[in-house]
Scaffold this active site. Structure first.
Site, mmCIF file in Angstrom:
data_model
loop_
_atom_site.group_PDB
_atom_site.id
_atom_site.type_symbol
_atom_site.label_atom_id
_atom_site.label_comp_id
_atom_site.label_asym_id
_atom_site.label_seq_id
_atom_site.Cartn_x
_atom_site.Cartn_y
_atom_site.Cartn_z
ATOM 1 N N LYS A 201 0.829 -1.172 0.058
ATOM 2 C CA LYS A 201 0.081 -0.025 0.135
ATOM 3 C C LYS A 201 0.892 1.269 -0.139
ATOM 4 C CE LYS A 201 -0.774 -0.173 5.199
ATOM 5 N NZ LYS A 201 -1.382 -0.334 6.017
ATOM 6 N N THR A 234 -9.279 3.675 12.887
ATOM 7 C CA THR A 234 -10.156 4.121 12.002
ATOM 8 C C THR A 234 -10.908 2.823 11.115
ATOM 9 O OG1 THR A 234 -9.151 5.061 10.603
ATOM 10 C CG2 THR A 234 -9.620 6.557 12.191
#
Length: 325
Positions: A201, A234
Site C-alpha cells: 500500500k 479508524t
C-alpha cells in the site's frame, strides 16, 4: 556483620488507573490478589488527584493503565500514580501499558516532527517508573526509548491459536497489511503452517489514516485470508485491504489484531465490512457501539499476570513467549 537484616517477605501490589479497570480486575484475579484501593478524582478544571488507601512502602508495585481515549488524560493519571508511589517509598515501580499511547510516532517521517513515543517513555521514567511492561508495541525499537528494563509481551500465541482452531488450515493464508508487519505475519505462518501474502500500500504521508492504493502480492484466490496487525484505529486501512483481497478472489477474510482502538468511523466500517470476523484482545475497552456479533475479544489478562509473576519472582518473561519476537 554491619547493617540490619529483616525477615520480611517481598510484597507485590497491583494498582489500576480508571482507563480500563475491567482488565486490571482480570489480572488481579489471575494473580489471586486484589487491586489496591485507590481514590481518584478530577477537579473542576480537569486536574487529576490520586491517593492510595493502603501503604506501598517496600512493595514491588505494578501500575496498570491502558492508554485509551481520552488518551492524554489516562497517560497523565498513570504518571501521577507513579509519582505518588515513588513518594510513598515503593521498593520498585513497574508501569504496565497494555496499549502504549503515541506508539505510532516512533520516528520522523517529515521535518519538524516530534518522536512522541520517546517522550512518553521519558515521562514515565522521570515520574519514577523503574520498568515498563507493554503488549505488542507498534515497533520493537520503542523498547530502546526507555532507560531501564522493558518487558515486551505478545498476543500472537493467543490470537493465532484461536484462529487455528476456527479455520481449516489447509485453506488458510496469512496476510500482512503492509511491509512493516511482514515479520509478524511470518511468525503466524510458522505457527499455523500457512503461506504468506502481502498488501502493498501507498500512504498519503500528509494525511493520517489515508491510503492511496493497495495491491495484493501473493495468491489468495479461493483462500481464507487472515489479516494480522498490531492495531485497528479508524479501520479504513484494514477494510481497504480486505476489499483488495476479495477483489483478488479470496473466499473469506478474517482480521486479527492485538489492539482494537476503533476510533471515529470504525463502528460503521466494521459493520459494513465484508470481513466475517474481527478478533481483538482486551488491551483496550471495546466501546458500547462496537458490541457486534462479528467482533470477538480474547483476554490478554493471563499473559500479563504471568509476566507480572515472573518479574516479581525474578524469573524469565522471555520464556513465556519462546519463538515470538
Amino acid at each position: 556483620m554491619s547493617g540490619i537484616t529483616t525477615s520480611g517477605e517481598k510484597k507485590l501490589k497491583l494498582f489500576s488507573g480508571r482507563a480500563h479497570p475491567e482488565l486490571a480486575g482480570e489480572v488481579a484475579a489471575a494473580l489471586e490478589t486484589e487491586l489496591v484501593p485507590t481514590k481518584a478524582l478530577d477537579f473542576a478544571n480537569g486536574e487529576i488527584y490520586v491517593r492510595f488507601l493502603e501503604s506501598a512502602r517496600g512493595a514491588d508495585c505494578f501500575v496498570m493503565q491502558s492508554h485509551t481515549a481520552p488518551i492524554n488524560q489516562w497517560i497523565m493519571e498513570q504518571l501521577i500514580m507513579i509519582d505518588a508511589l515513588k513518594r510513598a517509598s515503593a521498593r520498585s515501580i513497574t508501569a504496565i501499558l497494555p496499549f502504549y499511547g503515541y506508539a505510532r510516532q516512533d520516528k520522523k517521517h517529515l521535518g519538524r516532527e516530534p518522536i512522541s513515543a520517546r517522550l512518553v517513555a521519558d515521562l514515565l521514567r522521570q515520574a519514577g517508573a523503574d520498568r515498563l511492561m507493554a503488549v505488542d508495541l507498534h515497533t520493537a525499537q520503542i523498547q530502546g526509548f526507555f532507560d531501564g528494563p522493558v518487558d515486551h509481551l505478545f498476543a500472537l500465541p493467543l490470537l493465532a491459536d484461536y484462529v487455528g482452531e476456527k479455520v481449516d488450515r489447509s485453506k488458510l493464508t496469512i496476510v500482512s497489511p503492509d511491509a512493516g508487519r511482514v515479520k509478524v505475519a511470518d511468525q503466524w505462518c510458522d505457527r499455523l503452517d500457512a503461506p504468506l501474502a502481502i498488501i502493498h500500500k501507498r500512504r498519503d504521508m500528509t494525511q493520517a489514516n489515508t491510503i492511496l492504493s493497495a495491491e495484493v502480492v501473493g495468491d489468495v484466490r479461493g483462500r481464507v485470508c487472515v489479516l494480522v496487525d498490531d492495531m485497528i484505529d479508524t479501520a479504513g486501512t484494514i477494510c481497504a485491504a480486505a476489499d483488495a483481497l476479495f477483489e483478488n478472489g479470496a473466499a473469506d477474510v478474517l482480521v486479527a489484531a492485538t489492539h482494537g482502538v476503533l476510533s471515529g468511523p470504525a463502528a460503521d466500517r466494521l459493520k459494513n465490512s465484508r470481513v466475517s470476523e474481527f478478533v481483538f484482545t482486551n488491551t483496550l475497552p471495546t466501546p458500547a457501539q462496537l458490541q457486534l456479533d462479528k467482533i470477538t475479544t480474547l483476554s490478554i489478562a493471563p499473559s500479563i499476570a504471568a509476566a507480572i509473576r515472573e518479574v516479581f519472582e525474578e524469573g524469565s518473561v522471555t520464556s513465556l513467549f519462546e519463538g515470538v519476537h
